[in-house]
Design an enzyme around this catalytic site. Structure first.
Site, mmCIF file in Angstrom:
data_model
loop_
_atom_site.group_PDB
_atom_site.id
_atom_site.type_symbol
_atom_site.label_atom_id
_atom_site.label_comp_id
_atom_site.label_asym_id
_atom_site.label_seq_id
_atom_site.Cartn_x
_atom_site.Cartn_y
_atom_site.Cartn_z
ATOM 1 C CG HIS A 191 -0.497 0.229 2.510
ATOM 2 N ND1 HIS A 191 -0.232 -0.777 3.409
ATOM 3 C CD2 HIS A 191 -0.205 1.378 3.165
ATOM 4 C CE1 HIS A 191 0.183 -0.269 4.560
ATOM 5 N NE2 HIS A 191 0.217 1.047 4.435
ATOM 6 C CG ASP A 211 0.411 -4.127 2.818
ATOM 7 O OD1 ASP A 211 0.965 -3.613 1.834
ATOM 8 O OD2 ASP A 211 -0.394 -3.513 3.536
ATOM 9 C CB SER A 229 2.646 1.914 6.315
ATOM 10 O OG SER A 229 1.397 1.973 6.924
#
Length: 722
Positions: free
Chosen positions: A87, A229, A657
């Site tokens: 992402h 991810d 992230s």
């Protein structure tokens, strides 16, 4: 005993303000030895502090980077290979995607360096140096006869101090170096960060979204999770190893440090630490600030984004071109939409407001006992000022979320005074130059990721909600025009925007450029909309600012009081997208009575969640074949299963992230990508019993690279520890 008295008793009998347990805290690296050394060792760290951060030598810090504008990445090979979240790389993957080459849907793998894709606009930043400059900043503020009241938090003022420390030429003339001084603890401490910027970053690999975004919106912020991810990029430098603009002659960066990768796996209670760049937390919020966040900011964001996302999703599912155009916009909007819902739920469920009120009572009692009434005054001012500006803040949040962010034509070029002046004076040369510049602005607005048809549908849905929710006296002036000129028919007004505005289409723009007039500019509906929105935002800002200024000063004094109350105990500052470390353990949790969540998931869960009729849960055929054959190679667990995701009680937030999850030996064991639903109030109050970080197991990442993609050459350049 009522809830408030119960909570007050808990606060009085514990170190709620200044926790020292291993799981809570986003700690500054220069203070690790002073604040955390004993706890780190007790938690299971086998390294020395200088192996993590060493201002005089190479350390793990040098392998952790800022990726793009708001994520973390880590270097995983001696050839500049970089690992981050899928992402985080989503925008770059979208940038390279077309309907014919849909890397979002199908994934992308460069099978050699010549196939790696240059990604204009993407940059990676390494932290070269961190210095405590508190004394210098405070001395400068004290001795500056021209200082303004808020210079202690002013980016412009602190930037001027940078030039005094390092000299103007040394950093201002180097486009690949950024040096900044940032305030911490509400302006009670200051650090200077020197960053080296690399902007030749190339896309190397990304799994299809059915793997890298498996579960999509439904599983976002949830556990159990089954998402791989991750994405891969490579940092390039010139032949001298220095940052440089893109060139075919550039070579893979030879980094100072890169992570070894562990295949040993994880087990419950294993040590786990995360280094990264957490974006923003509000752990020093007062009770009224929590209420405002919940009832004003979050509630407004939930209302507006739900409307926009419904329109976007319908259009994306109906048209592959629109899906690619709006993939990144939708994902970004959806992420914090669901975050806001979860935060509000957690604030209520966990009694966060009441806990803050109890903490404030303790603080007041301490301050009164110490005779420090200025601290009580500061706390009272914060709560009073927050309540005072709630109505204005709701307007500000609504217009920003709805009329500016959601309605994209709010961002058409609107400062055309120079062109109007040139047209008035009939200066052909200046007119031509202004029009060329306007064309660049128009092309930046109407870029490949913009659909006028989608924007029109979003605008109609958003206008309906705005007119319903916002009283007339608070509305932007353009809505008076809609009421008078269009008899309140906002659909007709929006249709006019997309029929007659200069910026509604290339044809319209070309027609204007061929024969520009002042009248066309003054009557343009999109320009008038954009000007009206900016005017209203500025108006609200001017109304908020005096109270906000009082609030800022009070927060500075309040946090000063909290630090004094700590009396030498370790206190971490709120996150501000600077490099931090959090440490804890691999742990399960119990989200509710009778429910216990295991600390890891496996590929079995992917297969169990498969739904070929739901775009969020489609499983690629090849992944199913690998699962059926149990062809997991060296990446399987000891019992033969394929690990996917795992939990740890590390303290992270947005910006983390893509952060490396590291074991006690300093080896990479995973990549952090999410938090859990039950602790969505974690940006305000850490919840040790339920707050968890969700990470993708590094073995699943390697399995996808090797077995699924067949990109074994990438595995070979990593240093894998078995």
């Amino acid at each position: 005993m009522n809830l408030k008295k119960t909570l007050l008793a808990v606060v009085l009998s514990s170190s709620v303000f200044f926790p020292s347990q291993a799981d809570e805290g986003m700690w500054l690296l220069p203070l690790l030895k002073q604040q955390n050394m004993e706890q780190l060792k007790a938690a299971g760290l086998n390294l020395e502090i200088t192996d993590i951060y060493n201002p005089d030598s190479v350390s793990l810090k040098d392998a952790v980077v800022i990726f793009g504008g708001g994520c973390t990445g880590e270097i995983i090979s001696s050839e500049g290979l970089l690992l981050t979240n899928h992402h985080c790389g989503y925008g770059a993957i979208q940038q390279h995607s077309t309907v014919e080459n849909d890397y979002l849907a199908n994934g992308f793998w460069a099978m050699n360096k010549s196939e790696e894709l240059p990604t204009p606009g993407l940059k990676v930043q390494f932290i070269e140096d961190i210095k405590d400059v508190t004394d210098f900043v405070k001395e400068s503020l004290a001795n500056d006869p021209d200082k303004k009241e808020f210079d202690f938090l002013s980016g412009n003022y602190l930037s001027k101090l940078v030039s005094k420390i390092v000299g103007n030429n040394e950093y201002q003339n180097d486009p690949f170096t950024d040096i900044m001084i940032l305030p911490f603890y509400g302006g009670n401490k200051y650090y200077m960060f020197t960053k080296k910027i690399y902007n030749d970053v190339r896309m190397v690999g990304a799994p299809p979204s059915s793997i890298g975004k498996f579960g999509a919106d439904t599983d976002n912020w949830m556990w159990p999770r089954h998402t791989c991810d991750f994405s891969l990029f490579r940092v390039y430098a010139n032949k001298d190893g220095q940052p440089a603009n893109y060139s075919a002659d550039n070579v893979p960066l030879r980094p100072k440090k890169w992570f070894d990768i562990s295949l040993a796996g994880i087990k419950e209670n294993d040590y786990a630490m995360i280094m990264g760049f957490p974006g923003s937390t509000n752990r020093f919020y007062t009770s009224n600030q929590v209420k405002s966040r919940k009832d004003v900011d979050n509630a407004t964001r939930i209302r507006v984004r739900e409307i926009r996302q419904q329109v976007l999703l319908e259009e994306m599912l109906a048209d592959p071109q629109v899906r690619i155009q709006y993939a990144s916009k939708y994902a970004g909007s959806s992420n914090y939409y669901k975050n806001s819902i979860g935060m509000n739920t957690a604030i209520e469920k966990l009694g966060v407001v009441e806990r803050k009120q109890a903490e404030e009572e303790v603080f007041k009692q301490w301050a009164e006992k110490q005779g420090k009434m200025q601290y009580i005054d500061a706390l009272n001012k914060i709560n009073k000022s927050t309540s005072e500006i709630d109505t204005l803040q709701k307007q500000y949040t609504y217009i920003n979320e709805a009329l500016f962010r959601a309605v994209e034509f709010s961002r058409v070029p609107n400062n055309l005074n120079g062109l109007k002046e040139a047209l008035k004076n009939k200066n052909k040369d200046i007119i031509a130059a202004k029009l060329e510049n306007l064309q660049k602005q128009y092309e930046a607005f109407a870029n490949k990721d913009y659909s006028p048809a989608v924007d029109k549908k979003v605008a109609k849905a958003i206008f309906a909600a705005y007119l319903q929710d916002v009283p007339i006296e608070y509305q932007a002036s353009i809505f008076n025009t809609i009421r008078t000129k269009y008899k309140g028919d906002y659909n007709k007004y929006i249709d006019n925007c997309f029929s007659n505005s200069i910026f509604a289409s290339k044809e319209n723009f070309d027609k204007f450029k061929a024969k520009p007039t002042i009248k066309a500019i003054d009557n343009d509906p999109m320009i008038n909309y954009a000007l009206s929105i900016r005017e209203k935002i500025a108006q609200i800002y001017d109304q908020i600012q005096p109270v906000s200024n009082e609030l800022t000063l009070a927060i500075n004094v309040y946090i000063e009081g909290l630090l004094e109350m700590a009396d030498g105990k370790a206190v971490y500052p709120d996150a501000n997208f600077t490099l931090r470390l959090t440490y804890g353990k691999v742990l399960p949790y119990d989200p509710a009575d009778g429910i216990t969540y295991h600390y890891y998931t496996t590929l079995l869960g992917v297969m169990q969640k498969e739904d070929p009729d739901n775009w969020e849960f489609i499983v690629p055929q090849k992944l199913k074949e690998l699962y059926e054959a149990k062809d997991f190679g060296q990446y399987a667990m000891a019992d033969g299963r394929m690990p996917v995701n795992f939990l740890s009680n590390n303290d992270i937030t947005g910006g983390n992230s893509g952060s490396p999850v590291i074991n006690g030996n300093g080896e990479l064991i995973g990549v952090a990508f999410d938090g859990n639903w039950e602790a969505m109030s974690g940006d305000i109050v850490f919840e040790p019993k339920v707050q968890r970080t969700i990470s993708v197991d590094i073995r699943y990442v390697l399995f996808i690279i090797d077995k699924y993609a067949g990109a074994t050459h990438l595995i070979e350049e990593m240093n894998i520890v078995k």
